[in-house]
Every structure is written in C-alpha cells, then in structure tokens.
Design a protein around this motif. Structure first.
Motif, PDB file in Angstrom:
ATOM      1  N   LEU A  13       0.948  -1.475  -0.271  1.00 36.05           N
ATOM      2  CA  LEU A  13       0.311   0.155  -0.253  1.00 36.05           C
ATOM      3  C   LEU A  13       0.991   1.015   0.659  1.00 36.05           C
ATOM      4  O   LEU A  13       0.265   2.173  -0.487  1.00 36.05           O
ATOM      5  CB  LEU A  13      -0.544  -0.146   1.343  1.00 36.05           C
ATOM      6  CG  LEU A  13      -1.486  -1.446   1.160  1.00 36.05           C
ATOM      7  CD1 LEU A  13      -2.671  -1.105   2.119  1.00 36.05           C
ATOM      8  CD2 LEU A  13      -2.776  -0.447  -0.231  1.00 36.05           C
ATOM      9  N   LYS A  14       2.273   1.080   0.698  1.00 32.36           N
ATOM     10  CA  LYS A  14       2.785   2.350   0.349  1.00 32.36           C
ATOM     11  C   LYS A  14       3.230   2.462  -0.679  1.00 32.36           C
ATOM     12  O   LYS A  14       2.930   3.827  -1.307  1.00 32.36           O
ATOM     13  CB  LYS A  14       4.311   1.925   1.596  1.00 32.36           C
ATOM     14  CG  LYS A  14       3.640   1.905   3.266  1.00 32.36           C
ATOM     15  CD  LYS A  14       5.019   1.752   4.370  1.00 32.36           C
ATOM     16  CE  LYS A  14       5.789   2.423   4.012  1.00 32.36           C
ATOM     17  NZ  LYS A  14       6.618   2.436   4.744  1.00 32.36           N
ATOM     18  N   ARG A  15       3.853   1.451  -1.392  1.00 38.24           N
ATOM     19  CA  ARG A  15       4.075   2.552  -2.639  1.00 38.24           C
ATOM     20  C   ARG A  15       3.193   2.174  -4.227  1.00 38.24           C
ATOM     21  O   ARG A  15       3.542   2.727  -4.527  1.00 38.24           O
ATOM     22  CB  ARG A  15       4.731   0.512  -3.065  1.00 38.24           C
ATOM     23  CG  ARG A  15       6.349  -0.339  -2.592  1.00 38.24           C
ATOM     24  CD  ARG A  15       6.505  -0.790  -3.773  1.00 38.24           C
ATOM     25  NE  ARG A  15       5.761  -1.986  -3.969  1.00 38.24           N
ATOM     26  CZ  ARG A  15       6.179  -3.452  -3.024  1.00 38.24           C
ATOM     27  NH1 ARG A  15       6.605  -3.780  -2.283  1.00 38.24           N
ATOM     28  NH2 ARG A  15       5.279  -4.074  -3.329  1.00 38.24           N
ATOM     29  N   VAL A  16       1.936   1.807  -3.447  1.00 38.72           N
ATOM     30  CA  VAL A  16       0.771   2.270  -4.601  1.00 38.72           C
ATOM     31  C   VAL A  16       0.741   4.032  -4.067  1.00 38.72           C
ATOM     32  O   VAL A  16       1.006   4.552  -4.905  1.00 38.72           O
ATOM     33  CB  VAL A  16      -0.433   2.082  -4.019  1.00 38.72           C
ATOM     34  CG1 VAL A  16      -1.486   2.021  -4.612  1.00 38.72           C
ATOM     35  CG2 VAL A  16      -0.521  -0.006  -4.322  1.00 38.72           C
ATOM     36  N   LEU A  17       0.672   4.230  -2.676  1.00 41.51           N
ATOM     37  CA  LEU A  17       0.604   5.834  -2.318  1.00 41.51           C
ATOM     38  C   LEU A  17       1.670   6.510  -3.049  1.00 41.51           C
ATOM     39  O   LEU A  17       1.108   7.409  -4.122  1.00 41.51           O
ATOM     40  CB  LEU A  17       0.237   5.830  -1.218  1.00 41.51           C
ATOM     41  CG  LEU A  17      -0.639   5.056   0.103  1.00 41.51           C
ATOM     42  CD1 LEU A  17      -0.326   5.896   1.422  1.00 41.51           C
ATOM     43  CD2 LEU A  17      -2.106   5.775   0.052  1.00 41.51           C
ATOM     44  N   LYS A  18       2.799   6.206  -2.851  1.00 37.92           N
ATOM     45  CA  LYS A  18       4.194   6.627  -3.904  1.00 37.92           C
ATOM     46  C   LYS A  18       3.735   6.744  -5.156  1.00 37.92           C
ATOM     47  O   LYS A  18       3.836   8.043  -6.198  1.00 37.92           O
ATOM     48  CB  LYS A  18       5.425   6.054  -2.725  1.00 37.92           C
ATOM     49  CG  LYS A  18       6.791   7.039  -3.930  1.00 37.92           C
ATOM     50  CD  LYS A  18       7.964   6.574  -3.276  1.00 37.92           C
ATOM     51  CE  LYS A  18       9.417   7.411  -4.209  1.00 37.92           C
ATOM     52  NZ  LYS A  18      10.097   6.332  -3.194  1.00 37.92           N
ATOM     53  N   CYS A  56      -7.786  -0.895   0.378  1.00 36.70           N
ATOM     54  CA  CYS A  56      -7.700  -1.510  -0.589  1.00 36.70           C
ATOM     55  C   CYS A  56      -8.938  -0.391  -1.908  1.00 36.70           C
ATOM     56  O   CYS A  56      -8.068  -0.348  -3.059  1.00 36.70           O
ATOM     57  CB  CYS A  56      -8.037  -2.365  -0.799  1.00 36.70           C
ATOM     58  SG  CYS A  56      -6.645  -3.451   0.111  1.00 36.70           S
ATOM     59  N   GLN A  57     -10.363  -0.537  -1.763  1.00 34.74           N
ATOM     60  CA  GLN A  57     -11.016  -0.424  -2.233  1.00 34.74           C
ATOM     61  C   GLN A  57     -10.532   1.206  -3.035  1.00 34.74           C
ATOM     62  O   GLN A  57     -11.039   1.553  -3.895  1.00 34.74           O
ATOM     63  CB  GLN A  57     -12.357   0.320  -1.251  1.00 34.74           C
ATOM     64  CG  GLN A  57     -12.667  -1.941  -1.296  1.00 34.74           C
ATOM     65  CD  GLN A  57     -13.973  -1.667  -0.230  1.00 34.74           C
ATOM     66  OE1 GLN A  57     -15.192  -0.769  -0.073  1.00 34.74           O
ATOM     67  NE2 GLN A  57     -15.002  -2.418  -0.327  1.00 34.74           N
ATOM     68  N   LEU A  58     -10.162   2.253  -1.997  1.00 31.80           N
ATOM     69  CA  LEU A  58     -10.510   3.542  -1.857  1.00 31.80           C
ATOM     70  C   LEU A  58      -9.375   3.790  -3.022  1.00 31.80           C
ATOM     71  O   LEU A  58      -9.622   4.589  -3.903  1.00 31.80           O
ATOM     72  CB  LEU A  58     -10.151   4.595  -0.700  1.00 31.80           C
ATOM     73  CG  LEU A  58      -9.505   6.122  -0.772  1.00 31.80           C
ATOM     74  CD1 LEU A  58     -10.201   6.184   0.449  1.00 31.80           C
ATOM     75  CD2 LEU A  58      -8.183   6.238  -1.567  1.00 31.80           C
ATOM     76  N   ALA A  64      -7.604  -8.988  -2.329  1.00 31.17           N
ATOM     77  CA  ALA A  64      -6.420 -10.348  -2.856  1.00 31.17           C
ATOM     78  C   ALA A  64      -5.052  -9.678  -3.678  1.00 31.17           C
ATOM     79  O   ALA A  64      -4.391  -9.961  -3.706  1.00 31.17           O
ATOM     80  CB  ALA A  64      -7.672 -10.541  -3.983  1.00 31.17           C
ATOM     81  N   ASP A  65      -5.979  -8.741  -4.550  1.00 25.90           N
ATOM     82  CA  ASP A  65      -4.957  -8.052  -5.364  1.00 25.90           C
ATOM     83  C   ASP A  65      -3.382  -7.448  -4.662  1.00 25.90           C
ATOM     84  O   ASP A  65      -2.321  -7.982  -4.905  1.00 25.90           O
ATOM     85  CB  ASP A  65      -4.964  -6.876  -6.142  1.00 25.90           C
ATOM     86  CG  ASP A  65      -6.315  -7.383  -7.190  1.00 25.90           C
ATOM     87  OD1 ASP A  65      -6.155  -8.442  -7.653  1.00 25.90           O
ATOM     88  OD2 ASP A  65      -6.973  -5.902  -7.360  1.00 25.90           O
TER      89      ASP A  65
END
Length: 264
Positions: A13-18, A56-58, A64-65
């Motif tokens: 999630l941290k990588r996704v935010l970045k 995750c939805q946000l 699962a991903d």
C-alpha cells in the motif's frame, strides 16, 4: 489475516500511495479519519480487516490483489552486526532463547520446556531488548524485532554455535531415519564439475521454492496449523582420502605386541 501478511500488505500500500502521488494526509481525508491514525496504521502495520478493505477500495484495489503482490515480495535477510553476534556467541542460552522466540514459541512455552522461572524470562528478554533483537510490551509480552530469514556471517562469532546446531539436527535426523528413511538422504557420485554446477542450480531453485511455499503458508494459515521443518544442504568435492582415517591393521598391531612381549 496474520501479522506476517498484514506487514507485507502495508508495504504494498505504501508503494501504491507513492506511485499515485498520495500522502497519508490525502488518504486520511478520503477515509474521514485523522492523519495520525493513518500514520499509526502504517507504522504498526496492523488494522482490522474492514479498515484494510476500505483502504484497498479507495485505491481501486482488492485485498486479494494486495496479498498476491505481497506474496511475491521477498523478505530481506536479517544480518547481525559483529557486536550483536559476539554478544549472542558469549551467551549460547540467550541465542537459543532468541531462536525459539523467532520460531513463534511464547516465553511461557520456552519456560515450561527448559524449566525457567519468571526471573529467567525477564532477564533473557531484557538482554535481547538491549541488543535490539526483541521488544518487551507493557504486559511483558516479548516480540522478536524481526522474523526475516537470518543470515550469519561466514566467519562470524556465531558460526561454531550454528555448526553445532546443524550437527545436532543431522545426528537426530539420522537416528530418526530408521523409522522415516526419507528424512535423511546422502549420496556421492563421480561426475564432471559442469554437471555438479548444474545440479547445484537445481538445489538453489529448490531452496527458493521452499521459501515461497512457506511464505504462502504463513500468509494463509494460523500459527496453530504451522510446524517448523528444517532442510540442510551441503555439497562439494569429497576428498575421501582426507576424510577417512585408516591406521595399521589390528592383526599387525597384535603381532607387534606379541613380539615385544616375547622379547621381554
């Protein structure tokens, strides 16, 4: 979802935010919570499943991903400083206590097996905390600072303890192989060095597969379902002439003794 899976999920999630140029403040605002709340979630790497699902939805992801991506991540090896290795080498009991904690045993279970009292547990836990290897919680719960794979220095102070641990394991495994022949396998063959290198690649692939499957089990199973298994691989040219010891034949030795006795 266990602690191991949550930890890696938050890394993803941290990588996704970045990648999306979002900050903790942005995420907090969209979730309707405070920024410190979000920071605490990512620092502690822990939250209710419903909260993780909301994040995750946000981000237009499914849990699962996130878990699938987390499963592909590799745990970096834990490497001790020379000072920490020396401190553990100077106290084998402390090293063994630490290994059992990493093996998901509670201090109470360790105490029951090794006949320790509360004072022993506190002192061992305190020593590990001073070395930065464990944390003692407010209720006295002891948690290893890292459960990543441990890699010891080849020429480090702990090598003799590590070698003895593996010797003891092999000794027990050989004894147990009477009832479980597949538990211990050893063989030697004459072959070209190129063939040996090819086989070593297969062993390396096997080690990678073991790590991957074990990681998947930790992500999807409760601690009560897991058991610790150990494999030991060793390979190299086998110079039997130097490994074996052959002294004078016993019959020759007896004749020499009889000859000496006859002269006296």
């Amino acid at each position: 979802m266990n602690r191991h899976s949550r930890s890696h999920a938050f890394d993803v999630l941290k990588r996704v935010l970045k990648a999306r140029g979002m900050t903790y403040a942005d995420l907090a605002d969209r979730l309707g919570v405070s920024e410190p709340t979000i920071k605490r979630l990512f620092v502690e790497r822990d939250c209710k499943f419903s909260r993780l699902e909301s994040i995750c939805q946000l981000l237009d992801l499914s849990v699962a991903d996130v878990l699938e991506i987390a499963e592909r991540a590799e745990d970096p090896a834990l490497v001790f400083s020379r000072e920490v290795e020396q401190a553990l080498a100077d106290s084998p009991a402390l090293f063994h206590f630490y290994l059992l904690l990493r093996d998901e045993m509670s201090p109470g279970e360790i105490a029951a097996i090794h006949d320790l009292d509360e004072a022993d547990l506190h002192l061992y836990a305190r020593d590990l905390e001073r070395l930065g290897l464990a944390t003692i919680g407010p209720t006295g719960h002891v948690t290893p600072s890292s459960n990543n794979p441990l890699r010891l220095a080849v020429d480090g102070p702990l090598q003799s303890l590590h070698a003895q641990l593996n010797i003891d394991f092999l000794t027990r495994t050989i004894a147990d192989s009477v009832d479980s022949p597949e538990a211990y396998i050893t063989l030697s063959r004459r072959m070209r060095p190129e063939t040996a290198r090819l086989l070593q690649q297969d062993v390396t692939a096997m080690v990678t597969r073991i790590a991957k499957l074990a990681r998947q089990d930790r992500l999807t199973s409760g601690q009560e379902e897991l058991q610790t298994y150990k494999w030991s691989f060793a390979h190299g040219t086998a110079s039997f002439a130097s490994l074996f010891s052959i002294g004078p034949h016993p019959a020759k030795k007896r004749r020499q003794q009889q000859s000496t006795a006859g002269q006296t």
